[in-house]
Write a protein that holds these residues in place. Structure first.
Motif, PDB file in Angstrom:
ATOM      1  N   VAL A   1       0.849  -1.190   0.000  1.00  0.00           N
ATOM      2  CA  VAL A   1       0.000   0.000   0.000  1.00  0.00           C
ATOM      3  C   VAL A   1       0.884   1.239   0.000  1.00  0.00           C
ATOM      4  O   VAL A   1       1.623   1.488   0.950  1.00  0.00           O
ATOM      5  CB  VAL A   1      -0.942   0.019   1.226  1.00  0.00           C
ATOM      6  N   TRP A   2       0.800   2.016  -1.074  1.00  0.00           N
ATOM      7  CA  TRP A   2       1.625   3.218  -1.189  1.00  0.00           C
ATOM      8  C   TRP A   2       0.871   4.273  -1.980  1.00  0.00           C
ATOM      9  O   TRP A   2      -0.138   3.994  -2.616  1.00  0.00           O
ATOM     10  CB  TRP A   2       2.960   2.901  -1.872  1.00  0.00           C
ATOM     11  N   ASP A   3       1.376   5.503  -1.938  1.00  0.00           N
ATOM     12  CA  ASP A   3       0.801   6.571  -2.757  1.00  0.00           C
ATOM     13  C   ASP A   3       1.939   7.417  -3.328  1.00  0.00           C
ATOM     14  O   ASP A   3       3.121   7.066  -3.190  1.00  0.00           O
ATOM     15  CB  ASP A   3      -0.197   7.414  -1.967  1.00  0.00           C
ATOM     16  N   ALA A   4       1.601   8.528  -3.937  1.00  0.00           N
ATOM     17  CA  ALA A   4       2.603   9.334  -4.639  1.00  0.00           C
ATOM     18  C   ALA A   4       3.628   9.958  -3.703  1.00  0.00           C
ATOM     19  O   ALA A   4       4.680  10.426  -4.162  1.00  0.00           O
ATOM     20  CB  ALA A   4       1.906  10.427  -5.448  1.00  0.00           C
ATOM     21  N   ASP A   5       3.360   9.975  -2.412  1.00  0.00           N
ATOM     22  CA  ASP A   5       4.274  10.604  -1.457  1.00  0.00           C
ATOM     23  C   ASP A   5       5.161   9.609  -0.710  1.00  0.00           C
ATOM     24  O   ASP A   5       6.057  10.017   0.031  1.00  0.00           O
ATOM     25  CB  ASP A   5       3.474  11.408  -0.428  1.00  0.00           C
ATOM     26  N   THR A   6       4.919   8.309  -0.874  1.00  0.00           N
ATOM     27  CA  THR A   6       5.593   7.320  -0.040  1.00  0.00           C
ATOM     28  C   THR A   6       7.108   7.331  -0.222  1.00  0.00           C
ATOM     29  O   THR A   6       7.861   7.285   0.757  1.00  0.00           O
ATOM     30  CB  THR A   6       5.039   5.915  -0.330  1.00  0.00           C
ATOM     31  N   SER A   7       7.573   7.384  -1.451  1.00  0.00           N
ATOM     32  CA  SER A   7       9.018   7.357  -1.689  1.00  0.00           C
ATOM     33  C   SER A   7       9.698   8.564  -1.051  1.00  0.00           C
ATOM     34  O   SER A   7      10.746   8.432  -0.393  1.00  0.00           O
ATOM     35  CB  SER A   7       9.301   7.323  -3.197  1.00  0.00           C
TER      36      SER A   7
END
Length: 219
Positions: free
Chosen positions: A30-36
Motif C-alpha cells: 500500500v503506497w501513494d505518490a508521497d511514499t518514496s
C-alpha cells in the motif's frame, strides 16, 4: 504522516534492538505518490516497492532506480512469490534468479518463515532450498546480501545519478577512485584488454581514496 510513522518505527527498533534502520519495505503493498519521498525524508537509504504496481511484481522487472521526487533513495523491486510454500513457487523464484544472473540485476526475496511456521515448516525448508541454489548452482555469479547492501552498491557504484566509483586509465594502469564516505571491499573491476582477452580483479577501495591496478592484475 508517512514520514513520521517511519521515524517512529525506526526509533523503536533502535531503542529495543540497538539497530539503526536503513531500509524500508511497504506493508501490504500500500503506497501513494508521497511514499518514496516520505521514506527518504525519514532517513531511509534503500527501499522496495514504494512505487511498484502489483502487475509489475508479477510480469515485469522494474529496474533499480531513484523513485520520482527523491534524490538518493535507492529502490529495488521485490520478486514474487514471497513466502514460498510449494515447489512451483521456488521454481518461479529460481527463474528470476537466472534472469537476474544473465542481466546483472538485483533480486529482492522476502520470506516470513519465522512467522508462518505455525502452519508448517514448508516455508523454512523451501527458503533454504532457494538459498542453496543461489550459493551452489550459480557458479559464484550471484552475490547474496541484505537489501541495504544491494541498494547501497547500486547507488554508489552503478547509478548514473549518484555513483561514487570512477575509473581512470593511466597508460597500462587503471585507477579506481572511491568518492564515497564508506569503503568498498571486493569491488569487481572488469577490464577488456582487446583481442578477446579480459580480466577481472576484486579490489578494496578505501573511503575517499583510490586504488591503482596494473593490467597484469597486480595492484
Amino acid at each position: 504522516e508517512q514520514r513520521d510513522n517511519i521515524l517512529k518505527c525506526t526509533e523503536s527498533i533502535e531503542r529495543h534492538l540497538g539497530v539503526r534502520t536503513t531500509c524500508f519495505g511497504i506493508p501490504s503493498d500500500v503506497w501513494d505518490a508521497d511514499t518514496s519521498r516520505a521514506a527518504e525524508a525519514a532517513g531511509i537509504e534503500v527501499s522496495n516497492d514504494t512505487d511498484t504496481r502489483k502487475i509489475d511484481h508479477l510480469l515485469l522487472y522494474p529496474p533499480e532506480r531513484h523513485p520520482a521526487g527523491t534524490t538518493t533513495l535507492a529502490e529495488l523491486t521485490r520478486r514474487v512469490p514471497r513466502d514460498p510454500l510449494n515447489a512451483a513457487q521456488v521454481a518461479m523464484l529460481e527463474f528470476w534468479v537466472g534472469y537476474a544472473r544473465r542481466t546483472g540485476r538485483a533480486v529482492v526475496f522476502l520470506a516470513h518463515h519465522h512467522l508462518v511456521m505455525y502452519e508448517s515448516t514448508r516455508c523454512v525448508l523451501l527458503t533454504s532450498e532457494l538459498l542453496r541454489h543461489v550459493l551452489a548452482d550459480t557458479e559464484g555469479d550471484v552475490h547474496a546480501a541484505t537489501v541495504t547492501a544491494l541498494g547501497r552498491y547500486w547507488r554508489d557504484a552503478l547509478s548514473d545519478r549518484t555513483r561514487k566509483i570512477r575509473l581512470e586509465i593511466q597508460g597500462s594502469r587503471v585507477v579506481v577512485h572511491n568518492d564515497a564516505e564508506r569503503a568498498f571491499r571486493g569491488l569487481p573491476v572488469e577490464i577488456d584488454l582487446g583481442g578477446g582477452r579480459s580480466m577481472m580483479a576484486l579490489v578494496d577501495a578505501p573511503a575517499r581514496g583510490s586504488v591503482t591496478l596494473a593490467l597484469g592484475g597486480t595492484p
